[in-house]
Every structure is written in structure tokens, then in C-alpha cells.
Design an enzyme around this catalytic site. Sequence first.
Site, PDB file in Angstrom:
ATOM      1  N   LYS A 275      -6.800-129.926 -42.482  1.00  0.00           N
ATOM      2  CA  LYS A 275      -6.959-128.479 -42.299  1.00  0.00           C
ATOM      3  C   LYS A 275      -5.647-127.764 -42.614  1.00  0.00           C
ATOM      4  O   LYS A 275      -4.577-128.366 -42.491  1.00  0.00           O
ATOM      5  CB  LYS A 275      -7.339-128.183 -40.841  1.00  0.00           C
ATOM      6  N   ARG A 349     -20.411-134.445 -36.725  1.00  0.00           N
ATOM      7  CA  ARG A 349     -21.760-134.995 -36.928  1.00  0.00           C
ATOM      8  C   ARG A 349     -21.735-136.522 -36.986  1.00  0.00           C
ATOM      9  O   ARG A 349     -22.702-137.188 -36.615  1.00  0.00           O
ATOM     10  CB  ARG A 349     -22.370-134.377 -38.195  1.00  0.00           C
TER      11      ARG A 349
HETATM   12  N1  BES Z   1     -14.319-128.629 -35.516  1.00  0.00           N
HETATM   13  C1  BES Z   1     -14.664-128.082 -36.762  1.00  0.00           C
HETATM   14  C2  BES Z   1     -15.500-126.814 -36.663  1.00  0.00           C
HETATM   15  C3  BES Z   1     -14.777-125.604 -36.144  1.00  0.00           C
HETATM   16  C4  BES Z   1     -14.118-124.766 -37.025  1.00  0.00           C
HETATM   17  C5  BES Z   1     -14.830-125.276 -34.812  1.00  0.00           C
HETATM   18  C6  BES Z   1     -13.486-123.643 -36.552  1.00  0.00           C
HETATM   19  C7  BES Z   1     -14.194-124.146 -34.347  1.00  0.00           C
HETATM   20  C8  BES Z   1     -13.517-123.327 -35.207  1.00  0.00           C
HETATM   21  C9  BES Z   1     -15.471-129.097 -37.587  1.00  0.00           C
HETATM   22  O1  BES Z   1     -15.164-130.414 -37.365  1.00  0.00           O
HETATM   23  C10 BES Z   1     -15.171-128.813 -39.017  1.00  0.00           C
HETATM   24  O2  BES Z   1     -14.055-129.001 -39.409  1.00  0.00           O
HETATM   25  N2  BES Z   1     -16.182-128.355 -39.746  1.00  0.00           N
HETATM   26  C11 BES Z   1     -16.020-128.028 -41.112  1.00  0.00           C
HETATM   27  C12 BES Z   1     -17.201-128.584 -41.849  1.00  0.00           C
HETATM   28  C13 BES Z   1     -17.033-128.564 -43.330  1.00  0.00           C
HETATM   29  C14 BES Z   1     -15.970-129.540 -43.750  1.00  0.00           C
HETATM   30  C15 BES Z   1     -18.348-128.913 -43.965  1.00  0.00           C
HETATM   31  C16 BES Z   1     -15.946-126.520 -41.224  1.00  0.00           C
HETATM   32  O3  BES Z   1     -16.634-125.823 -40.464  1.00  0.00           O
HETATM   33  O4  BES Z   1     -15.176-126.027 -42.023  1.00  0.00           O
HETATM   34 MN    MN Z   2     -13.567-131.097 -38.576  1.00  0.00          MN
END
Ligand code: BES
Ligand code: MN
Length: 498
Positions: A275, A349
Site C-alpha cells: 500500500k 477474503r
Molecule cells: N483492508 C483493506 C480494505 C480497506 C481499505 C479497509 C481502506 C479500510 C480502508 C483490504 O485488505 C484491501 O486492501 N482491499 C483492497 C482490495 C483490492 C486489492 C482488490 C482495496 O480495497 O483496495
Molecule cells: Mn489488503
Amino acid sequence: MPEIAFVKPAMPKHGALVLPIAEDGEPAGLHAALDKASGGALSRALEAASFKGRKGQSATLWAPVEGISRVVAIGLGKSAELTAEGAEAAGGACYGLVAKEREAMVAAEGLAAPVAAGFALGLLLKSYRFDRYRTTEKEDDKPKLEKVAVATDAATACKNAWAPLRAIADGVFIARDLVSEPPNVLHPVEMAERCKPLEKLGLTIEILGPKEMRKLGFGALLGVSQGSAVEPRMVVMQWLGASGGTAATKKKPAQKPVAFIGKGVTFDTGGISIKPAGGMEDMKWDMAGAGTVIGLMAALAGRKAKVDAVGLVGLVENMPSGTAQRPGDVVKTASGQTVEVINTDAEGRLVLCDVMHYAQQRFDPRFMVDLATLTGAIIIALGHEHAGMFSNDDTLAQQLSAAGKPVGEAVWRMPLGEAYDKQLKSEIADMKNVGGRPGGSITAAQFIQRFVDKGRPWAHLDIAGVAWSSKDLPTAPKGATAFGVRLLDRLVADHYEG
Ligand code: BES
Ligand code: MN
Ligand code: ZN
């Protein structure tokens, strides 16, 4: 957090006097008594402040009589429209106005027991603070409230209404504490350890490590965890409130349990699909689904809910390292289905699918609800006002929608469908772990649904937008909300007890 007691009305000798006042209410009891003792100063003050008892209104009168340092009037709105939930918001608003007093008395003589108890619950929930790691805060800046006496002529009815609410508040605080802890302290091993003390509530707690998970074939969960220096854990919590006894007594359960599953990523860096740095600290909250399930199980046990319930949480840390999984890896899930990991940041997931499969194999639950801070996309869709709900069962979906409203934890149903599911097609495995940007929360839910047994009622709550708040809420200070504890407790109370 203050202690709450229900007492016979008597003018307090010190501290604050709180007057919850309806728009159409007539001064009586302690309200009338104080007005008289102050020579009408209270009526004059409320008049001068244009205080009408409307929702959201408040007024403070300082030291009107010897001993009492402040009188706080809180508006309740129209008395005919007053509910326990409305009283919660008023109680929450009251907290900030009396937080610097050691003691407060609430003049609740005119309120029905559930309303008085609701007022106390709102106040208690709003008083939450996580200050473990503050060492230099000045005494003057700290809240002081130790005792809240709710004055009522119906003390027994109030105490009966209060007992379950107190247990629910404890569950909320457990969840908020877990979510607030920093990720160096609360890693998967520590988070599992923190479940242990809940045994004293009558819960049965089992903790599984990587050895057991390998045996169970948890290839997806273990793949997420493999970049971390800390071992993963799965915690299985059981409350047998309908069959009586605990799982340890081996009494045969009288009914199929209800099941709650939580995503517990104690820190989500994204892994190799790392990230951006800005705001990454927020990803300590990525275990909120698990925190909620733990708080919920504590609440159900604490109020001795007449239900058999299991709570399972998958605890991992998603880190990049030389041992981390790569984009392109193929993992085998506990269900036997294989997944091509396109993006290591879509890890939630992968954790849920193994835990959910295990939960169904072992417990054959009546229904299963999973909670996860699963996608950023749900925040784009619904903001911070609703959790996203996905379900294969209209009855369960309807029950969840209805349960959320009165406790201020609203959910909004989102669609599922074949066409979305196709977005998960992989060239090399049974599915990919991402479906592209369009409908990102929906394809995440479709992924999870592939691990739900045919005919099993299931709902997935994407709580990414509601697990924490950047502003104060009616019954929570900013920070961890524990969203879902009250909603799911209410779901159980309304439909699955007895
Ligand atoms: N934990 C995150 C989702 C999240 C993002 C929660 C911002 C709270 C605030 C999750 O694991 C994630 O990174 N999801 C990705 C999925 C994508 C890679 C398909 C996302 O939402 O960007
Ligand atoms: Mn994630
Ligand atoms: Zn995540």
C-alpha cells in the site's frame, strides 16, 4: 468509565444534576425541587438559554445552590416520540457536559425504565477512552466522572433493563480496546491470548496455530501469513446458552448454533502488492471484524443469551518480506478450491474463506454472518453511514436491516450475481482473488460466497467504512466504533433466542 447505579430520587449533595427534559414535559421531581431551592434560577436560566427540550439541545447552569456544581438540562424531543434509542443519543450528548465532575445524578423520575436505561447506556458508551499509552496528560485535562446515579422510582425495572445493556457495553468496550491497540502490541498471537480471559464468562475458547491449520489445509490463510514474523492464529469461541453448560461439558447442543466469523488482519501493509505510505497506519484497524466477533461473543455470554453461538476469527499479519507470497502464487483453500493470488492486498477474503469453510464443516450453523474491513470500494459506495451487506437469504438480510436501525448500526444491502462472479475467472486456478475495479466490494463478496455451502443462509458485512470514525458519534468518541456488536446482539435477541 463511570459506574452506573439506579437510586431513589434525593437531591444530590455535590457534583452535577442532569435533567433530561422533553419538549412537552412539566417540571416535576428533582427538577421542580431544584428550581424551588434556587429561587427560580433554573427556570430563568432555561428561558434565557431558549432551552425548549428539543432533541440535541442542552444548557448548563453553574452552581445554582450550595453543593451542586452544575445543572445540565438535556433535550429529549417530544415525549410521545421518545424511545430507548433516542434516550441513548441524549445520554451520549450529556456525557461531555458532566465528564469533569466526579459524580452526576440523572433525574430520570419521569422516564420509563427502558428509556432511563437507554440514557445510561448512551452516556456510558460515549465515555469510552483508550488511554493506555498516554503518560503526560495533565490531570485537569482528564475526564473525572466516576459515578452516575440514575434517580428513579422504578429502580427494580431499571436494574432489570440495565443488566443486559451493561453486558453489551462491556462487549463494545472489548471490541474498541482491541481495535485501538497498536499493531506492534496486538499481533495475531497476542490477539488470540486476549480471548482467553473470556472463559470466565462461560465461553469455551480454543486457539489453533499454524500446525493445526496446515493439517486443516488452510492454504489461503497461511499464504497471507507467510510473510510475517508472527504466527497466525484462529480462535474458536463457543457459547452454549440455549443447550446450557459449556462446550467442555460435552452436553449435546439442543439446536444448531448461529455462527459469526471475523477478519482479523492485525496489520495490512498490502504485502508485496504494498500500500502507499500515506494513511497506512489506519490498517491497524484491519482486525475490526474479528474484534467485533470477540466483543459480540462476550456480550452474548455476559447477558446469558439463550442461544447457541460460535464465533471464529482468523488472525494474521499481512507483511512483505522474503517469505511473503507473490502475485501469481496459487494457493489451495481448506475447501479444496484453488485461488490465483493476483493482488496480495486482497488478503481478507483469503483469510475468511478458510475460516468460513471450517466453521460450516464443524458446526453446521443455522446461519453464518461474516464481518470484515474488506474493501476500500465500500467506502466509495456507502461512505461512513452504512455497512455494506451482501446476503443469499432475504429473511436474514431483512432481519439484519431491521436490527441495525434502532442501535444506530445501519446496513445497506448490495447486490450479488452471476455476472459479477465471472469477473473472478482465472486462467490457471479455480478463481482469482480480485475481480478488477468495477464493483470491487461486490466481487469481494462473490469470492466469499464461493465458500458458503449450498443452502446455508449467509450474510457478509463489509465494515471498512464504519469500523472507526474520524469524528465523534452520538454514542462513541472518535476512533474505534465496535460497529456490529450491538447489531448482531440485537439480531440474536430479536430472532434467535429461546
Ligand atoms: N483492508 C483493506 C480494505 C480497506 C481499505 C479497509 C481502506 C479500510 C480502508 C483490504 O485488505 C484491501 O486492501 N482491499 C483492497 C482490495 C483490492 C486489492 C482488490 C482495496 O480495497 O483496495
Ligand atoms: Mn489488503
Ligand atoms: Zn485488509
